[in-house]
Design a protein around this motif. Structure first.
Motif, PDB file in Angstrom:
ATOM      1  N   VAL A 105      -6.728  -0.684   2.800  1.00  0.00           N
ATOM      2  CA  VAL A 105      -6.324   0.212   3.832  1.00  0.00           C
ATOM      3  C   VAL A 105      -7.068   1.628   3.611  1.00  0.00           C
ATOM      4  O   VAL A 105      -7.859   2.126   4.437  1.00  0.00           O
ATOM      5  CB  VAL A 105      -5.020   0.621   3.838  1.00  0.00           C
ATOM      6  CG1 VAL A 105      -4.767   1.705   4.916  1.00  0.00           C
ATOM      7  CG2 VAL A 105      -4.141  -0.598   4.404  1.00  0.00           C
TER       8      VAL A 105
ATOM      9  N   ARG B 109       9.511  -3.182  -4.110  1.00  0.00           N
ATOM     10  CA  ARG B 109       8.522  -4.165  -4.525  1.00  0.00           C
ATOM     11  C   ARG B 109       7.748  -3.776  -5.825  1.00  0.00           C
ATOM     12  O   ARG B 109       7.940  -2.397  -5.932  1.00  0.00           O
ATOM     13  CB  ARG B 109       7.752  -4.390  -3.499  1.00  0.00           C
ATOM     14  CG  ARG B 109       8.291  -4.854  -2.171  1.00  0.00           C
ATOM     15  CD  ARG B 109       7.327  -5.226  -1.362  1.00  0.00           C
ATOM     16  NE  ARG B 109       6.428  -3.950  -0.841  1.00  0.00           N
ATOM     17  CZ  ARG B 109       5.026  -4.240   0.114  1.00  0.00           C
ATOM     18  NH1 ARG B 109       4.657  -5.397   0.356  1.00  0.00           N
ATOM     19  NH2 ARG B 109       4.825  -3.092   0.350  1.00  0.00           N
TER      20      ARG B 109
ATOM     21  N   HIS C 200       2.160 -12.382  -3.295  1.00  0.00           N
ATOM     22  CA  HIS C 200       3.269 -11.973  -2.345  1.00  0.00           C
ATOM     23  C   HIS C 200       4.363 -13.072  -2.410  1.00  0.00           C
ATOM     24  O   HIS C 200       5.166 -12.973  -1.771  1.00  0.00           O
ATOM     25  CB  HIS C 200       2.639 -11.510  -1.174  1.00  0.00           C
ATOM     26  CG  HIS C 200       1.639 -10.760  -0.978  1.00  0.00           C
ATOM     27  ND1 HIS C 200       2.131  -9.278  -1.220  1.00  0.00           N
ATOM     28  CD2 HIS C 200       0.446 -10.594  -1.104  1.00  0.00           C
ATOM     29  CE1 HIS C 200       0.886  -8.487  -1.155  1.00  0.00           C
ATOM     30  NE2 HIS C 200      -0.049  -9.159  -1.023  1.00  0.00           N
TER      31      HIS C 200
ATOM     32  N   SER D  99      -1.897  -3.733  -4.018  1.00  0.00           N
ATOM     33  CA  SER D  99      -2.772  -4.715  -3.441  1.00  0.00           C
ATOM     34  C   SER D  99      -3.103  -4.449  -2.038  1.00  0.00           C
ATOM     35  O   SER D  99      -4.062  -4.912  -1.442  1.00  0.00           O
ATOM     36  CB  SER D  99      -2.104  -6.015  -3.749  1.00  0.00           C
ATOM     37  OG  SER D  99      -1.203  -6.366  -3.008  1.00  0.00           O
ATOM     38  N   GLU D 100      -1.952  -3.888  -1.348  1.00  0.00           N
ATOM     39  CA  GLU D 100      -1.904  -3.473   0.057  1.00  0.00           C
ATOM     40  C   GLU D 100      -2.628  -2.345   0.322  1.00  0.00           C
ATOM     41  O   GLU D 100      -3.378  -2.285   1.381  1.00  0.00           O
ATOM     42  CB  GLU D 100      -0.564  -3.276   0.589  1.00  0.00           C
ATOM     43  CG  GLU D 100       0.415  -4.878   0.792  1.00  0.00           C
ATOM     44  CD  GLU D 100       1.655  -4.442   1.174  1.00  0.00           C
ATOM     45  OE1 GLU D 100       2.376  -5.599   1.486  1.00  0.00           O
ATOM     46  OE2 GLU D 100       1.944  -3.381   1.307  1.00  0.00           O
ATOM     47  N   LEU D 101      -2.543  -1.399  -0.556  1.00  0.00           N
ATOM     48  CA  LEU D 101      -2.880  -0.049  -0.139  1.00  0.00           C
ATOM     49  C   LEU D 101      -4.431   0.304  -0.302  1.00  0.00           C
ATOM     50  O   LEU D 101      -5.088   0.558   0.748  1.00  0.00           O
ATOM     51  CB  LEU D 101      -2.295   1.030  -1.251  1.00  0.00           C
ATOM     52  CG  LEU D 101      -2.905   2.574  -1.160  1.00  0.00           C
ATOM     53  CD1 LEU D 101      -2.319   3.051   0.077  1.00  0.00           C
ATOM     54  CD2 LEU D 101      -2.316   3.099  -2.404  1.00  0.00           C
TER      55      LEU D 101
ATOM     56  N   THR E  17      -5.620 -13.182  -5.940  1.00  0.00           N
ATOM     57  CA  THR E  17      -3.960 -12.683  -5.831  1.00  0.00           C
ATOM     58  C   THR E  17      -3.465 -13.446  -4.916  1.00  0.00           C
ATOM     59  O   THR E  17      -2.315 -12.892  -4.182  1.00  0.00           O
ATOM     60  CB  THR E  17      -4.303 -11.075  -5.223  1.00  0.00           C
ATOM     61  OG1 THR E  17      -5.111 -11.124  -4.085  1.00  0.00           O
ATOM     62  CG2 THR E  17      -5.053 -10.314  -6.439  1.00  0.00           C
TER      63      THR E  17
ATOM     64  N   GLU F 111       1.978  -4.655  -6.309  1.00  0.00           N
ATOM     65  CA  GLU F 111       1.973  -5.452  -4.827  1.00  0.00           C
ATOM     66  C   GLU F 111       1.771  -4.393  -3.974  1.00  0.00           C
ATOM     67  O   GLU F 111       0.825  -4.567  -2.869  1.00  0.00           O
ATOM     68  CB  GLU F 111       3.501  -6.231  -4.889  1.00  0.00           C
ATOM     69  CG  GLU F 111       3.241  -7.149  -3.431  1.00  0.00           C
ATOM     70  CD  GLU F 111       4.369  -7.907  -2.986  1.00  0.00           C
ATOM     71  OE1 GLU F 111       5.468  -7.848  -3.844  1.00  0.00           O
ATOM     72  OE2 GLU F 111       4.565  -8.536  -2.230  1.00  0.00           O
ATOM     73  N   VAL F 112       2.306  -3.318  -4.012  1.00  0.00           N
ATOM     74  CA  VAL F 112       2.049  -2.260  -2.893  1.00  0.00           C
ATOM     75  C   VAL F 112       0.549  -1.713  -3.139  1.00  0.00           C
ATOM     76  O   VAL F 112      -0.175  -1.589  -2.367  1.00  0.00           O
ATOM     77  CB  VAL F 112       3.012  -0.892  -3.240  1.00  0.00           C
ATOM     78  CG1 VAL F 112       2.740   0.138  -2.348  1.00  0.00           C
ATOM     79  CG2 VAL F 112       4.419  -1.616  -3.163  1.00  0.00           C
TER      80      VAL F 112
ATOM     81  N   ARG G  86       5.042   3.107  -0.685  1.00  0.00           N
ATOM     82  CA  ARG G  86       4.634   2.435   0.578  1.00  0.00           C
ATOM     83  C   ARG G  86       3.315   3.159   0.957  1.00  0.00           C
ATOM     84  O   ARG G  86       3.096   4.455   0.891  1.00  0.00           O
ATOM     85  CB  ARG G  86       5.704   2.577   1.714  1.00  0.00           C
ATOM     86  CG  ARG G  86       6.096   3.721   1.943  1.00  0.00           C
ATOM     87  CD  ARG G  86       7.341   3.940   3.187  1.00  0.00           C
ATOM     88  NE  ARG G  86       7.093   3.543   4.436  1.00  0.00           N
ATOM     89  CZ  ARG G  86       7.885   2.498   5.149  1.00  0.00           C
ATOM     90  NH1 ARG G  86       8.874   2.064   4.634  1.00  0.00           N
ATOM     91  NH2 ARG G  86       7.294   2.411   6.382  1.00  0.00           N
ATOM     92  N   VAL G  87       2.518   2.111   1.728  1.00  0.00           N
ATOM     93  CA  VAL G  87       1.136   2.657   2.141  1.00  0.00           C
ATOM     94  C   VAL G  87       1.197   3.826   2.956  1.00  0.00           C
ATOM     95  O   VAL G  87       0.514   4.953   2.694  1.00  0.00           O
ATOM     96  CB  VAL G  87       0.495   1.555   2.840  1.00  0.00           C
ATOM     97  CG1 VAL G  87      -0.985   1.859   3.453  1.00  0.00           C
ATOM     98  CG2 VAL G  87       0.205   0.149   2.151  1.00  0.00           C
TER      99      VAL G  87
END
Ligand SMILES: Cc1cc2c(cc1C)[n+](S(=O)(=O)[O-])c1c(=O)[nH]c(=O)nc-1n2C[C@H](O)[C@H](O)[C@H](O)COP(=O)(O)O
Length: 500
Positions: free
Chosen positions: A385, A373, A475, A380-382, A471, A377-378, A344-345
């Motif tokens: 940020v 997950r 999700h 792509s979020e991280l 992308t 996918e993690v 997780r981020v």
């Protein structure tokens, strides 16, 4: 004195045979011509008490050497359990865990496709499934619970598409890169995985040589089949290796191992943080605990697999591991400290505060918490940020899990990964074809990478940026299935066995 024989000469065969789970529950076993009293160890054995009791009073060398590195006895048994050398000859008892028709398996081995007929990473999986022992296959292939994450790891890549550039001079493509300060010929590495010897008698040794020949980094698992020193010695001169650390309750052992790695030239320490307890890999449990005539387990004797896991030094895990331990490890060495199994981020941001050099976004190849997950996918979020907080150059980010194609690798790199790890592919390639298989798997991945980069319009790793990807559907996990289309679809065919 044993039956008139001086104790220092050893334990006579008849004495061992008498201690076969007899009424006072003493269980003596012969391993590599040494006699051990395993009576108390029964309950801590990861394979359950039953299998040891089946070898009580017998010579268990064959099955022991198949599942354990030679130095594991010193790690797991107090010296007092060593009763002395075996005095006399004792036939080696056969491996009763094998559920295979050895004749059929040998026939498959004889008829397996030539290595030149292997065209992609999944071909190795297809061949390995048919030629390696079933207990090796279920251990390697298995994931936890319903194996949702095991499959999602790979499927997530299928929800990312490319937006290739054209009219870029891609005559010269360079896939080499640097990971944790080490030059490497490709942006991928062999991820640490236990018990490579289950699938091939040279285990991590032939994987080391194969990686060395292709200048790809090998991560060595804490639970490898061979002693760490042997795997380091198997590497080619100058070849870089990393070590994956399972922290035990005995913290000193972890510090000692880190020191040893430093002395032996290991390039980085990957502390695995997603294993406070072993995931429930039911394919493996079903085979591992089943013996042909399962007796009724007495209640107090049988421990649940997770409880067993707690006692199991082979799987080195300690549920009390915290960020404080990471600080201590950081203090203890100049080697880069990497956290493997971050999901997780928020934890990556904490890792940066603790001065961690890198993280691997990973869920252990779907072998730990199911419904975790996919790491991609993690990722792509991280990365957005980290960029926004200007932290993207404070830590190297790797990912692993479900990577089977050059396009998977490129998608991860476009999203900002420094490199990617592959676990099962190296086990399958090594199990089916040994060192040559490892070399071929690496070469195939490199061929795909070069081809895909040219088609994407990228010359070097630094050209791989998020704008090359679409992308939007990443999700959306429940991708619908168009059954009519699927039924009409003509799937890729795997390599043909000579008898087909
Ligand atoms: C397939 C496999 C993976 C293991 C692995 C054993 C096998 C057979 N083992 S395990 O026995 O404890 O689960 C390890 C291990 O020793 N240490 C570790 O950090 N990761 C372990 N992993 C996870 C591995 O390092 C990668 O994170 C994972 O395999 C990546 O997914 P793919 O297999 O899909 O490439």
């Amino acid at each position: 004195l044993w039956l008139g024989i001086e104790a220092k000469e050893g334990v006579p065969v008849e004495e061992v045979e008498k201690h076969a789970n007899n009424k006072n529950g003493e269980v003596w076993v012969v391993i590599n011509d040494k006699v051990y009293d395993l009576s108390e160890f029964l309950k801590a054995h990861p394979g359950g008490p039953q299998i040891i009791k089946k070898y009580a009073g017998k010579n268990a060398s064959e099955i022991f050497n198949k599942y354990h590195p030679p130095d594991v006895i010193e790690k797991m048994l107090p010296p007092s359990k060593y009763l002395g050398p075996l005095h006399g000859e004792m036939e080696v008892a056969p491996d009763i865990t094998s559920v295979d028709d050895e004749e059929l398996r040998n026939y498959k081995i004889q008829n397996k496709p030539a290595l030149s007929r292997i065209y992609n990473i999944s071909d190795f999986e297809y061949v390995a499934k048919q030629v390696i022992p079933t207990n090796a296959w279920v251990y390697y292939n298995g994931g936890s619970d319903d194996e949702i994450t095991l499959r999602e790891n790979h499927y997530a890549y299928g929800r990312i598409y490319f937006k290739p550039k054209v009219l870029v001079d891609v005559n010269d493509v360079d896939i080499s890169t640097e990971m944790l300060g080490v030059k490497t010929s490709g942006p991928f590495y062999c991820s640490g995985a236990a018990q490579a010897k289950l699938g091939h008698e040279e285990g991590e040794l032939s994987i080391a040589r194969g990686c060395g020949r292709e200048n790809i980094i090998q991560m060595i698992s804490s639970a490898a089949s061979y002693p760490l020193g042997d795997i380091i010695d198997a590497a080619l001169k100058g070849q870089k290796q990393w070590f994956q650390l399972y922290v035990t309750e005995n913290r000193q052992a972890s510090f000692d191992t880190i020191k040893y790695c430093e002395e032996k030239g290991i390039g980085a320490i990957f502390v695995t943080v997603d294993t406070p307890q072993l995931g429930r890999r039911e394919k493996d449990l079903r085979i591992r605990f089943a013996t042909d005539d399962d007796e009724e387990e007495e209640e107090e004797e049988f421990m649940s697999s997770s409880e067993l896991g707690e006692k199991d030094p082979i799987y080195y895990k300690d549920a009390s591991l915290t960020w404080k331990d990471i600080d201590d490890f950081k203090q203890s060495t100049k080697l880069p400290i990497v956290l493997k199994g971050v999901q997780r981020v928020e934890d990556v941001l904490i890792a940066i505060e603790h001065g961690v050099d890198a993280v691997v976004l990973s869920n252990h190849g779907g072998r730990q918490l199911d419904y975790s997950r996919a790491p991609v996918e993690v990722l792509s979020e991280l990365m957005p940020v980290l960029k926004e907080k200007q932290l993207d150059n404070k830590i190297e980010v790797y990912i692993d899990g479900g990577i089977r194609r050059g396009t998977d690798v490129l998608k991860a790199l476009c999203l900002g990964a420094k490199g990617v790890g592959l676990g099962r592919p190296f086990l399958y390639a090594n199990s089916a074809y040994g060192e040559k298989g490892v070399v071929r798997a690496i070469q195939l991945l490199k061929e795909e990478l070069i081809c895909d980069m040219k088609l994407l319009g990228a010359n070097k790793i630094s050209d791989l940026t998020p704008d090359l990807l679409d992308t939007k559907s990443l999700h959306i996990k429940q991708a619908h299935r168009d059954l009519l289309y699927d039924n009409a679809y003509d799937p890729l065919t795997p390599p043909r066995f000579k008898d087909e």
